[in-house]
Motif scaffolding. Structure first.
Motif, PDB file in Angstrom:
ATOM      1  N   VAL A   1      47.088  30.062  54.382  1.00 42.80           N
ATOM      2  CA  VAL A   1      47.697  30.801  55.491  1.00 42.80           C
ATOM      3  C   VAL A   1      47.514  30.063  56.812  1.00 42.80           C
ATOM      4  O   VAL A   1      48.038  30.488  57.844  1.00 42.80           O
ATOM      5  CB  VAL A   1      47.119  32.234  55.619  1.00 42.80           C
ATOM      6  N   THR A   2      46.788  28.960  56.814  1.00 48.23           N
ATOM      7  CA  THR A   2      46.614  28.185  58.038  1.00 48.23           C
ATOM      8  C   THR A   2      47.824  27.296  58.325  1.00 48.23           C
ATOM      9  O   THR A   2      47.902  26.664  59.371  1.00 48.23           O
ATOM     10  CB  THR A   2      45.352  27.319  57.956  1.00 48.23           C
ATOM     11  N   ALA A   3      48.761  27.246  57.385  1.00 48.67           N
ATOM     12  CA  ALA A   3      50.064  26.616  57.593  1.00 48.67           C
ATOM     13  C   ALA A   3      51.103  27.554  56.985  1.00 48.67           C
ATOM     14  O   ALA A   3      50.844  28.191  55.958  1.00 48.67           O
ATOM     15  CB  ALA A   3      50.124  25.243  56.932  1.00 48.67           C
ATOM     16  N   PRO A   4      52.275  27.671  57.605  1.00 47.57           N
ATOM     17  CA  PRO A   4      53.266  28.626  57.094  1.00 47.57           C
ATOM     18  C   PRO A   4      53.955  28.123  55.832  1.00 47.57           C
ATOM     19  O   PRO A   4      53.939  26.928  55.520  1.00 47.57           O
ATOM     20  CB  PRO A   4      54.256  28.725  58.261  1.00 47.57           C
ATOM     21  N   GLY A   5      54.539  29.069  55.093  1.00 47.04           N
ATOM     22  CA  GLY A   5      55.416  28.706  53.991  1.00 47.04           C
ATOM     23  C   GLY A   5      54.770  28.508  52.642  1.00 47.04           C
ATOM     24  O   GLY A   5      55.409  28.000  51.715  1.00 47.04           O
ATOM     25  N   SER A   6      53.531  28.924  52.447  1.00 42.36           N
ATOM     26  CA  SER A   6      52.866  28.725  51.156  1.00 42.36           C
ATOM     27  C   SER A   6      53.547  29.558  50.072  1.00 42.36           C
ATOM     28  O   SER A   6      53.918  30.708  50.301  1.00 42.36           O
ATOM     29  CB  SER A   6      51.394  29.125  51.268  1.00 42.36           C
ATOM     30  N   PRO A   7      53.709  29.000  48.864  1.00 39.61           N
ATOM     31  CA  PRO A   7      54.264  29.796  47.753  1.00 39.61           C
ATOM     32  C   PRO A   7      53.261  30.832  47.265  1.00 39.61           C
ATOM     33  O   PRO A   7      52.070  30.766  47.578  1.00 39.61           O
ATOM     34  CB  PRO A   7      54.539  28.740  46.678  1.00 39.61           C
ATOM     35  N   ILE A   8      53.757  31.759  46.477  1.00 42.02           N
ATOM     36  CA  ILE A   8      52.900  32.833  45.965  1.00 42.02           C
ATOM     37  C   ILE A   8      52.902  32.818  44.447  1.00 42.02           C
ATOM     38  O   ILE A   8      53.899  32.440  43.812  1.00 42.02           O
ATOM     39  CB  ILE A   8      53.364  34.204  46.501  1.00 42.02           C
ATOM     40  N   THR A   9      51.769  33.177  43.863  1.00 39.70           N
ATOM     41  CA  THR A   9      51.636  33.274  42.415  1.00 39.70           C
ATOM     42  C   THR A   9      50.896  34.557  42.066  1.00 39.70           C
ATOM     43  O   THR A   9      50.235  35.159  42.915  1.00 39.70           O
ATOM     44  CB  THR A   9      50.853  32.076  41.836  1.00 39.70           C
ATOM     45  N   THR A  10      51.004  34.968  40.824  1.00 40.32           N
ATOM     46  CA  THR A  10      50.198  36.077  40.317  1.00 40.32           C
ATOM     47  C   THR A  10      48.923  35.489  39.735  1.00 40.32           C
ATOM     48  O   THR A  10      48.930  34.853  38.675  1.00 40.32           O
ATOM     49  CB  THR A  10      50.960  36.891  39.261  1.00 40.32           C
ATOM     50  N   ALA A  11      47.810  35.702  40.447  1.00 41.56           N
ATOM     51  CA  ALA A  11      46.547  35.084  40.050  1.00 41.56           C
ATOM     52  C   ALA A  11      45.930  35.758  38.834  1.00 41.56           C
ATOM     53  O   ALA A  11      45.245  35.110  38.037  1.00 41.56           O
ATOM     54  CB  ALA A  11      45.569  35.119  41.220  1.00 41.56           C
ATOM     55  N   ALA A  12      46.142  37.070  38.696  1.00 42.33           N
ATOM     56  CA  ALA A  12      45.577  37.807  37.566  1.00 42.33           C
ATOM     57  C   ALA A  12      46.250  39.161  37.487  1.00 42.33           C
ATOM     58  O   ALA A  12      46.773  39.673  38.491  1.00 42.33           O
ATOM     59  CB  ALA A  12      44.067  37.976  37.713  1.00 42.33           C
ATOM     60  N   SER A  13      46.229  39.765  36.300  1.00 40.71           N
ATOM     61  CA  SER A  13      46.785  41.101  36.096  1.00 40.71           C
ATOM     62  C   SER A  13      45.841  41.899  35.208  1.00 40.71           C
ATOM     63  O   SER A  13      45.270  41.358  34.246  1.00 40.71           O
ATOM     64  CB  SER A  13      48.172  41.030  35.443  1.00 40.71           C
ATOM     65  N   PHE A  14      45.698  43.187  35.527  1.00 47.53           N
ATOM     66  CA  PHE A  14      44.838  44.088  34.763  1.00 47.53           C
ATOM     67  C   PHE A  14      45.573  45.402  34.552  1.00 47.53           C
ATOM     68  O   PHE A  14      46.424  45.796  35.368  1.00 47.53           O
ATOM     69  CB  PHE A  14      43.527  44.356  35.511  1.00 47.53           C
ATOM     70  N   VAL A  15      45.223  46.092  33.478  1.00 50.25           N
ATOM     71  CA  VAL A  15      45.766  47.419  33.229  1.00 50.25           C
ATOM     72  C   VAL A  15      44.629  48.378  32.914  1.00 50.25           C
ATOM     73  O   VAL A  15      43.566  47.982  32.423  1.00 50.25           O
ATOM     74  CB  VAL A  15      46.803  47.444  32.076  1.00 50.25           C
ATOM     75  N   THR A  16      44.869  49.647  33.206  1.00 45.33           N
ATOM     76  CA  THR A  16      43.997  50.728  32.762  1.00 45.33           C
ATOM     77  C   THR A  16      44.898  51.799  32.168  1.00 45.33           C
ATOM     78  O   THR A  16      45.947  52.137  32.737  1.00 45.33           O
ATOM     79  CB  THR A  16      43.146  51.284  33.920  1.00 45.33           C
ATOM     80  N   GLU A  17      44.516  52.308  31.022  1.00 43.22           N
ATOM     81  CA  GLU A  17      45.343  53.280  30.316  1.00 43.22           C
ATOM     82  C   GLU A  17      45.108  54.688  30.851  1.00 43.22           C
ATOM     83  O   GLU A  17      43.986  55.034  31.247  1.00 43.22           O
ATOM     84  CB  GLU A  17      45.038  53.247  28.810  1.00 43.22           C
ATOM     85  N   ALA A  18      46.153  55.485  30.836  1.00 40.19           N
ATOM     86  CA  ALA A  18      46.038  56.878  31.248  1.00 40.19           C
ATOM     87  C   ALA A  18      45.058  57.607  30.337  1.00 40.19           C
ATOM     88  O   ALA A  18      45.093  57.454  29.113  1.00 40.19           O
ATOM     89  CB  ALA A  18      47.400  57.556  31.219  1.00 40.19           C
ATOM     90  N   ARG A  19      44.161  58.370  30.941  1.00 44.35           N
ATOM     91  CA  ARG A  19      43.143  59.172  30.252  1.00 44.35           C
ATOM     92  C   ARG A  19      42.166  58.333  29.441  1.00 44.35           C
ATOM     93  O   ARG A  19      41.453  58.847  28.585  1.00 44.35           O
ATOM     94  CB  ARG A  19      43.810  60.223  29.364  1.00 44.35           C
ATOM     95  N   SER A  20      42.142  57.038  29.706  1.00 41.55           N
ATOM     96  CA  SER A  20      41.166  56.158  29.055  1.00 41.55           C
ATOM     97  C   SER A  20      40.763  55.088  30.059  1.00 41.55           C
ATOM     98  O   SER A  20      41.124  53.918  29.926  1.00 41.55           O
ATOM     99  CB  SER A  20      41.760  55.520  27.793  1.00 41.55           C
ATOM    100  N   PRO A  21      40.018  55.471  31.125  1.00 41.67           N
ATOM    101  CA  PRO A  21      39.729  54.533  32.203  1.00 41.67           C
ATOM    102  C   PRO A  21      38.908  53.341  31.736  1.00 41.67           C
ATOM    103  O   PRO A  21      38.094  53.436  30.816  1.00 41.67           O
ATOM    104  CB  PRO A  21      38.949  55.393  33.208  1.00 41.67           C
ATOM    105  N   GLY A  22      39.150  52.241  32.399  1.00 38.14           N
ATOM    106  CA  GLY A  22      38.499  50.988  32.040  1.00 38.14           C
ATOM    107  C   GLY A  22      39.512  49.866  32.114  1.00 38.14           C
ATOM    108  O   GLY A  22      40.572  49.936  31.473  1.00 38.14           O
TER     109      GLY A  22
END
Length: 544
Positions: free
Chosen positions: A519-540
């Motif tokens: 962010v110290t220079a403009p125009g940086s691309p973006i990526t998805t660094a990680a993804s997580f899910v939690t199930e309904a009625r089964s937290p974690g």
């Protein structure tokens, strides 16, 4: 009288004193005094003549447009007229301005849904808000403003689903912490292109710190920033100017134009680490409450907040509730204005008798009751808690003596336990906490008993990293090993800048951590660094 009751009386006296001081300062009868009267929530407004919009010689929509707090069939529209946002008067005389607005079904405005006019009052620094009703449920709309010959950019917004409606999916973003002087707002440029129902801003929209002539880490070229930015914000004029600086950023304007925002504040919109009527740095409380009143007034003037959130002196009710059909309820918290003072200062400290005091609160008693009552009366799939500071326990190292942040919920463990117990009593089995503040991204399981590794998981916390605060950052901060070892419920930790996208449906909640390389220079691309899910009625949490 108990110590708690004595503190309440003292706080009420200080607020009364702040209003009294504000009134005395208004007896000069000047236009500036009239503006201050409005700023401190005093009765009445100044008498200002009308300004012919055709006489505006420069684009007044330099700060963009915004929408916020979507409700079924309704949305709030905002703008502020400021031909010269870096000047104290924004380049406009102290006169009222009539502004036209339109809401359409299409970006070409060939099918108008609603239109009207609103007054931009000089007492409100020529900001205005329009609560548009009579729209369809769960629909996308386009809007714009017109002042004389000038037309604003086109904004896109979306209303909430009808009460009780079945909603297949919600997609929202959580953002926080955007220090202008520490980098460009590049993540917002990517967020503007995303498909979202709403953006939840979790605090530190601006920073009170000085900004030098080159914008700090931005290293701006060309015309230097005015010298009045290179000081800490203290007065109403200071805070107004700072919003003018921040909202002049094109990426921030693009994000606001693309999506409705739901906002709450943390500390830097007023002063670092303040708690209730106690400033983060030594200052008489009555003076701090005057500063707080100025900060709250400027915040409301410059954000797409409804009339119900209008401040009254140094007080402003920001906590509120939004529902999206039968899928989700959002209880937006304010953990700054009503909290007990930090027990051992705002830094890291071992828990002790003062922090463990069961009478301590981070929400205040009234907000806590409102939250728990709202859960008892709710029958939605997901209960989402957008708020400011880390909710889960977070030990700094895996060896004793353990230290925790006294400025986060760890400094108020009894308050946290009451919230978790209230959720369990209300049958809330899909609790999702959204947090900011720490300039890093976390994914955390919430435990019923933090000291028992086998304790049931009772919810999920997703902490969004900063937009720019902290500079570029890195994938593994220096304390990565210590923090992940000390907190086995911490499933993810990353120190890049960006935001998080949360997708809710009937079966699961998914969090996608979106990061940029710099962010110290403009125009940086973006990526998805990680993804997580939690199930309904089964937290974690589990990685995808």
């Amino acid at each position: 009288m108990t110590p708690t009751a004595a503190l309440a009386v003292h706080s009420a006296e200080l607020r009364a004193a702040a209003r009294h001081i504000a009134r005395r300062r208004l007896l000069t009868g000047t236009a500036a005094a009239a503006a201050l009267a409005f700023a401190f929530g005093l009765p009445g407004t100044a008498s200002a003549a009308d300004l012919d919009p055709r006489r505006i010689g420069e684009d007044p929509f330099t700060l963009g447009i915004a929408s916020g707090d979507p409700r079924p069939g309704s949305v709030l529209l905002w703008t502020r007229l400021a031909p010269r946002p870096y000047e104290p008067d924004s380049g406009l005389p102290f006169r009222r301005l009539d502004v036209r607005w339109e809401v359409a079904h299409d970006p070409g405005f060939t099918r108008i849904a609603r239109r009207g006019s609103a007054i931009a009052h000089p007492e409100l620094h020529h900001s205005l808000r329009v609560e548009v009703t009579g729209l369809g449920h769960d629909r996308t709309y386009y809007y714009r403003f017109r002042a004389g010959p000038w037309i604003s950019a086109t904004g896109r917004t979306r209303t909430a689903p009808a009460p009780g409606a079945r909603v297949g999916r919600l997609r929202l973003a959580a953002v926080s912490c955007q220090a202008y002087h520490e980098g460009y707002f590049t993540p917002y440029r990517h967020l503007a292109d995303d498909e979202l129902n709403a953006v939840f801003h979790l605090g530190d929209y601006l920073y009170e710190h000085p900004v030098n002539a080159t914008g700090g880490a931005r290293r701006l070229r060309g015309s230097p920033l005015p010298a009045h930015f290179n000081r800490e914000t203290l007065t109403l004029e200071d805070y107004r100017l700072r919003y003018g600086l921040y909202r002049s950023d094109p990426d921030l304007r693009a994000a606001h134009a693309a999506h409705p925002f739901v906002l709450t504040w943390d500390d830097h919109e007023t002063e670092n680490n303040y708690a209730d009527d106690s400033p983060g740095y030594p200052q008489p409380p009555e003076e701090f409450l005057l500063r707080r009143a100025a900060a709250y007034r400027a915040y409301w003037e410059n954000q797409p907040l409804r009339i119900a959130q209008r401040p009254h002196g140094p007080d402003m009710r920001l906590y509120r509730r939004l529902r999206f059909g039968r899928l989700a309820q959002f209880d937006i918290l304010d953990t700054r204005q009503y909290r007990s003072h930090q027990a051992y200062g705002a830094g890291w400290h071992p828990p002790g008798p003062r922090s463990d005091d069961p009478a301590r609160t981070i929400t205040g008693a009234a907000q806590e009751r409102w939250l728990l009552d709202g859960w008892r009366n709710s029958r939605v799939r997901w209960h989402v808690l957008p708020q400011q500071v880390v909710f889960a326990r977070r030990r700094r190292s895996p060896v004793q003596p353990y230290t925790v942040s006294m400025d986060a919920w760890d400094g108020y463990p009894a308050s946290r336990q009451r919230v978790l117990a209230g959720a369990e009593a209300a049958g809330v089995d899909n609790l999702l906490v959204l947090s900011g503040d720490v300039h890093v991204a976390y994914a955390l399981d919430l435990q019923r008993d933090w000291d028992d590794p086998g304790s049931p998981t009772v919810g999920t916390e997703i902490v969004t990293t900063s937009i720019s605060s902290g500079g570029d950052g890195g994938d593994r901060p220096a304390n990565w090993a210590a923090l992940t070892t000390a907190n086995p419920h911490l499933r993810y930790y990353n120190g890049r800048r960006g935001y998080v996208v949360v997708t809710l449906d009937e079966q699961r909640a998914r969090a996608d951590f979106r990061t940029v390389t710099a962010v110290t220079a403009p125009g940086s691309p973006i990526t998805t660094a990680a993804s997580f899910v939690t199930e309904a009625r089964s937290p974690g949490l589990r990685p995808v």
